[in-house]
Structure formats: C-alpha cells, structure tokens
Design a protein around this motif. Structure first.
Motif, short mmCIF file in Angstrom:
data_model
loop_
_atom_site.label_atom_id
_atom_site.label_comp_id
_atom_site.label_asym_id
_atom_site.label_seq_id
_atom_site.Cartn_x
_atom_site.Cartn_y
_atom_site.Cartn_z
N ILE A 1 12.54 36.04 6.35
CA ILE A 1 12.02 35.87 7.73
C ILE A 1 12.18 34.40 8.07
N THR A 2 12.86 34.11 9.18
CA THR A 2 13.27 32.71 9.39
C THR A 2 12.82 32.17 10.75
N PRO A 3 12.74 30.83 10.87
CA PRO A 3 12.28 30.19 12.11
C PRO A 3 13.44 29.88 13.04
N TYR A 4 13.13 29.32 14.21
CA TYR A 4 14.18 29.07 15.19
C TYR A 4 14.92 27.75 14.96
N ASN A 5 14.32 26.83 14.17
CA ASN A 5 14.81 25.45 14.27
C ASN A 5 16.11 25.19 13.51
N LEU B 1 17.55 40.63 6.61
CA LEU B 1 17.24 39.36 7.30
C LEU B 1 16.53 39.67 8.61
N LYS B 2 15.41 38.96 8.84
CA LYS B 2 14.71 39.04 10.13
C LYS B 2 14.75 37.63 10.72
N PRO B 3 15.78 37.36 11.55
CA PRO B 3 15.88 36.01 12.11
C PRO B 3 14.81 35.77 13.17
N SER B 4 14.63 34.51 13.53
CA SER B 4 13.73 34.21 14.65
C SER B 4 14.23 34.94 15.89
N GLU B 5 13.32 35.54 16.62
CA GLU B 5 13.71 36.26 17.84
C GLU B 5 14.16 35.29 18.93
N LYS B 6 14.02 33.97 18.67
CA LYS B 6 14.49 32.99 19.66
C LYS B 6 15.96 32.63 19.45
N PHE C 1 9.95 33.46 3.25
CA PHE C 1 9.55 33.15 4.63
C PHE C 1 9.68 31.66 4.86
N VAL C 2 10.15 31.29 6.05
CA VAL C 2 10.10 29.88 6.49
C VAL C 2 9.64 29.88 7.94
N GLY C 3 8.62 29.08 8.24
CA GLY C 3 8.10 29.00 9.60
C GLY C 3 6.83 28.17 9.61
N SER C 4 5.94 28.45 10.55
CA SER C 4 4.72 27.63 10.66
C SER C 4 3.72 28.03 9.57
N THR C 5 2.79 27.12 9.30
CA THR C 5 1.85 27.34 8.19
C THR C 5 0.99 28.59 8.38
N ALA D 1 7.43 29.02 3.07
CA ALA D 1 7.41 27.60 3.43
C ALA D 1 6.83 27.44 4.83
N GLY D 2 5.93 26.49 5.00
CA GLY D 2 5.23 26.31 6.26
C GLY D 2 5.52 24.99 6.94
N GLY D 3 4.58 24.57 7.78
CA GLY D 3 4.78 23.39 8.61
C GLY D 3 4.56 22.09 7.86
N ARG E 1 12.01 19.60 13.30
CA ARG E 1 12.44 19.75 11.91
C ARG E 1 11.20 19.74 11.03
N CYS E 2 11.19 20.58 10.01
CA CYS E 2 10.04 20.53 9.10
C CYS E 2 10.06 19.23 8.32
N MET E 3 11.20 18.56 8.29
CA MET E 3 11.28 17.27 7.60
C MET E 3 11.28 16.11 8.59
N ASP F 1 -1.90 16.66 13.42
CA ASP F 1 -1.26 17.93 13.79
C ASP F 1 0.26 17.86 13.72
N GLU F 2 0.86 18.99 13.36
CA GLU F 2 2.33 19.08 13.50
C GLU F 2 2.63 19.29 14.98
N ILE F 3 3.29 18.33 15.61
CA ILE F 3 3.57 18.45 17.05
C ILE F 3 4.91 19.17 17.26
N SER G 1 16.29 22.56 -5.60
CA SER G 1 15.36 23.45 -4.92
C SER G 1 14.57 22.62 -3.93
N PHE G 2 14.19 23.23 -2.82
CA PHE G 2 13.52 22.51 -1.74
C PHE G 2 12.03 22.78 -1.85
N SER G 3 11.26 21.71 -2.04
CA SER G 3 9.88 21.96 -2.42
C SER G 3 8.88 21.28 -1.50
P1 NAD Z 1 6.98 30.62 13.55
O1 NAD Z 1 6.01 30.62 12.43
O2 NAD Z 1 6.48 30.79 14.92
O3 NAD Z 1 8.06 31.79 13.34
C1 NAD Z 1 8.70 31.98 12.10
C2 NAD Z 1 8.95 33.47 11.89
O4 NAD Z 1 7.69 34.15 11.89
C3 NAD Z 1 9.79 34.07 13.01
O5 NAD Z 1 10.77 34.91 12.44
C4 NAD Z 1 8.78 34.84 13.84
O6 NAD Z 1 9.32 36.02 14.40
C5 NAD Z 1 7.70 35.19 12.85
N1 NAD Z 1 6.37 35.24 13.49
C6 NAD Z 1 5.94 34.48 14.53
N2 NAD Z 1 4.66 34.81 14.84
C7 NAD Z 1 4.30 35.79 13.99
C8 NAD Z 1 3.09 36.52 13.80
N3 NAD Z 1 2.02 36.33 14.58
N4 NAD Z 1 3.06 37.44 12.81
C9 NAD Z 1 4.13 37.66 12.02
N5 NAD Z 1 5.30 36.98 12.17
C10 NAD Z 1 5.38 36.05 13.13
O7 NAD Z 1 7.85 29.27 13.40
P2 NAD Z 1 8.94 28.70 14.41
O8 NAD Z 1 8.23 28.20 15.61
O9 NAD Z 1 10.05 29.65 14.55
O10 NAD Z 1 9.48 27.47 13.54
C11 NAD Z 1 8.84 26.23 13.50
C12 NAD Z 1 7.94 26.10 12.29
O11 NAD Z 1 8.67 26.35 11.10
C13 NAD Z 1 7.38 24.69 12.13
O12 NAD Z 1 6.04 24.78 11.76
C14 NAD Z 1 8.22 24.09 11.02
O13 NAD Z 1 7.61 23.04 10.30
C15 NAD Z 1 8.44 25.29 10.16
N6 NAD Z 1 9.59 25.12 9.28
C16 NAD Z 1 9.33 24.90 7.97
C17 NAD Z 1 10.38 24.68 7.10
C18 NAD Z 1 10.11 24.40 5.66
O14 NAD Z 1 11.04 24.42 4.87
N7 NAD Z 1 8.89 24.15 5.26
C19 NAD Z 1 11.71 24.72 7.57
C20 NAD Z 1 11.92 24.98 8.92
C21 NAD Z 1 10.85 25.19 9.77
#
Ligand code: NAD
Length: 496
Positions: A150-154, A176-181, A227-231, A251-253, A284-286, A386-388, A453-455
């Motif tokens: 499950i992946t983020p948009y960035n 794969l479930k990409p970001s819907e964005k 999973f990669v996305g917000s915390t 992986a989170g924010g 960017r998460c970094m 905060d993560e802006i 590995s990315f940690s």
């Molecule tokens: P997001 O958490 O909104 O979305 C990520 C994924 O989760 C998407 O595929 C989305 O469809 C899904 N999702 C969103 N809301 C959901 C919910 N309520 N329930 C279940 N699934 C849900 O993140 P984003 O806005 O796409 O990406 C930005 C975030 O990702 C930032 O916080 C950034 O730091 C983080 N990020 C982290 C890393 C890392 O390696 N730590 C890398 C890239 C991005």
C-alpha cells in the motif's frame, strides 16, 4: 467539444478490468488543477479477485528457480530503461514534481529492480557441515505467499518498487494498492511488468482507498503487508494486519532536522539545505523541515536561505522543464499547508519568506505554495513538532550541538536527520546521539538507496524488518533449518 476522461483500470491476473464501483476518485494535474483521470475506488470483492489470481500464480511462481525469476527481472529492468523518460513524465503529470525530480523517483525504483536481479545471491542460505556429530546444517529462505503493498502519493514510482520487485524475485506473488492520487504511474509500471513476460497473476493492481486497505489487512489469503504513508494510517495497518496474523512493515511520517554547525562549508551546505527543504515541494518523508543554525552561524544561514528562496523558480512542471519547484498534490494539501503559515505566525515565529506570495505567471488553478521560511521557531511549538509535508522550513537557534540534539530528540518521529560540519568530532557526536534511522553527514537527504535497507525509528516505522536491501529479502522470505544425517561408507572405512 467534450473530452473523455480516462478511467483507470485494475490488473487482475493478466486482465485489465473496469470493475463496477460506487465511487471514483479524481486525478488532477496539480500544476493546473485540471482533471486528467478517474480512478475506481474498489472494495473487498476486488481484493478477493486479486488474491485468487495471486494464489493461483503462487503455486508455480514459488517453485520457479531464482535464476529464471532473475531472468524476467533483467527484462523488466531493460523495459524500465527504455521507457524511463515516459515514466518520468507520467510522474510529473499526476504528482506535480519537476521532471528532474520525477527522473530521480524512477531511477531509485529501477535500482531496486537491479537489486532484485541478484536474487540468487541475496536469497542464498548458509551451511555448516558437521554442526553436530554426523549432522550437517543448512538454512534455506523460502517465499511466504501472497504479499500486498500500500503506497503513498509522493513517490509514485520508487515506493511501489521498494516492494513488488523484491517480493516477486523472492518467489512471492503480489497485490499493489497504489495511492488513489497517483494510479497512472503504477499502472504503467504494471504494463511494463507484463510486457517483460512475467506469468499472469504474479503482480496484480487494485485501486481504491480505505475499503481496499482494510480488505488487504484482513483477507486470510494475504500473508504479508508492506505499507508506506502517514503515521496514523501506518499504525492502523500495522495493528489491523498483525491482528489478522500477517507480517507487517509500515513506514510512517517524519519531521527531519538539519543541523548547521558554525564550521560548515557554506556553499555546499546551502545547496543541500535548499534541496532537502524544498525539493518535491517538501513532500518527502526525508524532507529537511527543521533547520537548526547553531550558535553564531544562525543569522548568516537565515540570510543565505532567504536569498536562495528568492532565486528559486516555482513553475508549472507539466509545461516548463526549467521549473525548480512545483505544486503540492491537491487543494486539501495546499489548504493544510497554508493553515500552518497562519499557525506559525500565531505561535510567534518570524515569517521570513511567505509562501502565499506567488509569481503571477503561475496557473491560477494550480496547487502552488511558495517556499516558506520561519525563524525563531520554539521547541514544543506545532511548527517544530508537526509533519507539515510542504515547502515550509522552520528555523531554530540552539546554542550548541548538545542543545540541537536535545531538541531534535524530542520528536516522536525518527526517520532522518542531517548535520553539516567540517569536524569529524561533531559528525560522530551527532551520528551517535541522534535518535533516528537515516543520518546525513553533509548530505541533506540521506535518501533510501536500494543496497541498504531503509530504516525509520520511533513513530516513523512500525514493524521489525525494514524495506528494500537485505532486510527486504528477509521480510519477503522465511527461513528453514535442515539438519541432516547421512551415514557414510567412507566415514566408516576411515574410522570417524
Ligand atoms: P496517506 O497515509 O494518506 O496514504 C497512504 C496510503 O494509505 C494510500 O494508499 C491511501 O489510499 C491509504 N489510506 C489513506 N487513508 C486511509 C485510511 N483512512 N484507511 C486506510 N488506508 C488509508 O499518505 P500520503 O498522503 O499518500 O503520503 C504522505 C505521507 O507518507 C507522509 O506522512 C510521508 O511522510 C509518508 N511517507 C513516508 C515514507 C517513509 O518511508 N517513511 C515514504 C514516503 C511517504
């Protein structure tokens, strides 16, 4: 004249399908706020169809020799190179990055495919003859089953490729479930994957939001989730997935600090700080989002950054290849980031450069926020905490390195941190004292490199084994230990 808006299909087995869904998401060109495609927001039935296709494929893919799997990966790598510019343009179109940043996104992903080409070596076990009297010991790493990502948009190319190439090279099948964005890049990556000749069902793509994510976390046919996305969502996926017996890496924010010591080399430091703070419009998460100018150097650092901001070209990335910074992803992201500009002023920080002031040449419907600099941001404030996730750099002024470390280590996140110095002693003290997973020494973005590995630490990562590199291979395999005793005529004649 009416233009037909493209509807993004899902990949189940080898079929590109348009399932009947109740809802669609909208894909925009962020530079212009213009609708370019619609993505179906799937549900449990789509996940189930993908799991069935992946399970069917697993039976033969998991016993395909690693050398043969690597052969497909080599073909895939060649196709990614052939279509490199095309992929970068798709990333820019749907994500808004500058073309150079999009090339970087695709390049980092291709490097993971290159790593996956060496799966024969990476997945090798160990052996020790005579581990006990007449016993030989061998370890072997075996694929685990159907995995999902499950992946983020960035990073529309790199983050999916942190996952599926390694999982699949290890002998698993993948959903794969990409970001819907940003679904367009993922679909093109999958088309090229099929063109490389991989058997059907080895990679499947399901589009959607929460309903698909929750179905992936709970489906009994899935054994592992990346999973990669917000915390907040990372924690949700970790908890729900592990409750349902899955192996999860999430992986989170982040909130990453850059510390500039008085002895730092000014020019290279400025370049690195600008890239880390405003590259990818801060999404960017970094991203380096806190700049600590230590001691007497702070005022000079502030002045140089402000001047560099004035020279930064913000432009429509879909039309202007000389753009140095593009828009943020969508209107809600823009609103969220702008709300932090108001908040920072309320908190008493000094607004040195205001991202609300934009060049008149920008498309008025685009999601632009200009590069923003706050100074005198206080520890404990929301700007500091905060993560802006936008082009907002917050300056703090610690008196010395110890104070910088103490402020940085207050963060519950732990993705990355950088120090700029010409002193090995400062670099060492920082590297040992900072509580996070990726450290830069005179490097603004200690970026994920496929061979490592990315940690993240703290609330930037939930799980044990990190993404890509050697830990990626461990995550997508499980170990068996075989202890064997073979009686030997030779042994008996030698009197062993
Ligand atoms: P997001 O958490 O909104 O979305 C990520 C994924 O989760 C998407 O595929 C989305 O469809 C899904 N999702 C969103 N809301 C959901 C919910 N309520 N329930 C279940 N699934 C849900 O993140 P984003 O806005 O796409 O990406 C930005 C975030 O990702 C930032 O916080 C950034 O730091 C983080 N990020 C982290 C890393 C890392 O390696 N730590 C890398 C890239 C991005």
């Amino acid at each position: 004249m009416t233009t037909t808006i493209q509807e993004v299909p899902m990949l189940i087995g080898k079929q590109w399908v348009h399932p009947t869904v109740a809802e669609f998401g909208s894909i925009f060109n962020p530079s212009r706020g213009q609708l370019i495609a619609r993505v179906p927001l799937g549900g449990p039935a789509d996940v189930d169809a993908a799991v069935q296709a992946a399970q069917k494929a697993f039976a033969s893919w998991s016993v395909t020799p690693p050398t043969k799997r690597a052969g497909y990966m080599f073909k895939y790598r060649a196709l990614l190179e052939e279509h490199f510019e095309e992929l970068a343009k798709i990333v820019t179109l749907e994500n808004g990055k500058t073309l150079d940043e999009s090339r970087g996104d695709v390049r980092r992903g291709v490097e993971v495919v290159e790593l996956a080409c060496g799966i024969g070596e990476l997945a090798k076990g160990e052996s020790l003859p005579r581990v006990a009297d007449q016993i030989d010991g061998v370890t072997m790493r075996e694929p685990i089953g159907v995995c999902a990502g499950i992946t983020p948009y960035n990073f529309p190319a790199m983050v999916p490729m942190w996952m599926f190439p390694i999982a699949i090279a290890c002998g698993n099948t993948f959903i794969l479930k990409p970001s819907e964005k940003v679904p367009l890049t993922a679909n093109r990556l999958a088309e090229l994957f099929l063109a490389a000749g991989f058997p059907e069902g080895v990679l499947n793509v399901v589009h959607g939001g929460r309903a698909v994510v929750d179905a992936l976390c709970t489906h009994p046919g899935i054994v592992a989730l990346s999973f990669v996305g917000s915390t907040k969502i990372a924690e949700h996926v970790y908890v729900l997935g592990t409750q349902h017996g899955k192996r999860v890496q999430a992986a989170g924010g982040a909130k990453n600090v850059m510390v500039v010591m008085p002895d730092a080399e000014p020019d290279s430091t400025l370049r690195a700080v600008m890239g880390a703070a405003f590259g990818c419009a801060g999404q960017r998460c970094m991203a380096g989002s806190i700049l600590m100018g230590v001691g007497e150097t702070a005022s000079a650092v502030q002045k140089r950054v402000a001047e560099a901001i004035d020279a930064l070209k913000v432009a429509d990335t879909s039309a202007d290849p000389s753009a140095q910074m593009g828009p943020v992803i969508d209107a809600p992201a823009k609103q969220r980031i702008l709300s932090y500009l108001d908040l920072g002023q309320k908190e008493g920080a000094q607004l040195v450069r205001d991202g609300r002031k934009l060049p008149g040449s920008l498309p008025s419907e685009g999601y632009f926020v200009g590069p923003t600099l706050f100074d005198n941001v206080q520890p404990g404030s929301k700007l500091a905490a905060d993560e802006i996730f936008g082009p907002v750099l917050s300056m703090m002024r610690p008196q010395n390195l110890q104070e910088a470390l103490a402020w940085a280590n207050r963060s519950p996140y732990g993705n990355g941190a950088s120090i700029f110095t010409t002193s090995g002693r400062h670099a060492r003290e920082f590297s040992l004292g900072i509580q996070c997973g990726m450290i830069g020494v005179n490097v603004g973005v200690p970026a994920p490199m496929a061979l490592f590995s990315f940690s993240g630490w703290g609330r930037s990562f939930f799980g044990d084994l990190h993404v890509q590199g050697h830990e990626g291979v461990m995550f997508y395999t499980r170990q068996k230990v075989v202890l064997s005793r073979w009686d030997s005529e030779y042994r008996r004649t030698q009197g062993w």
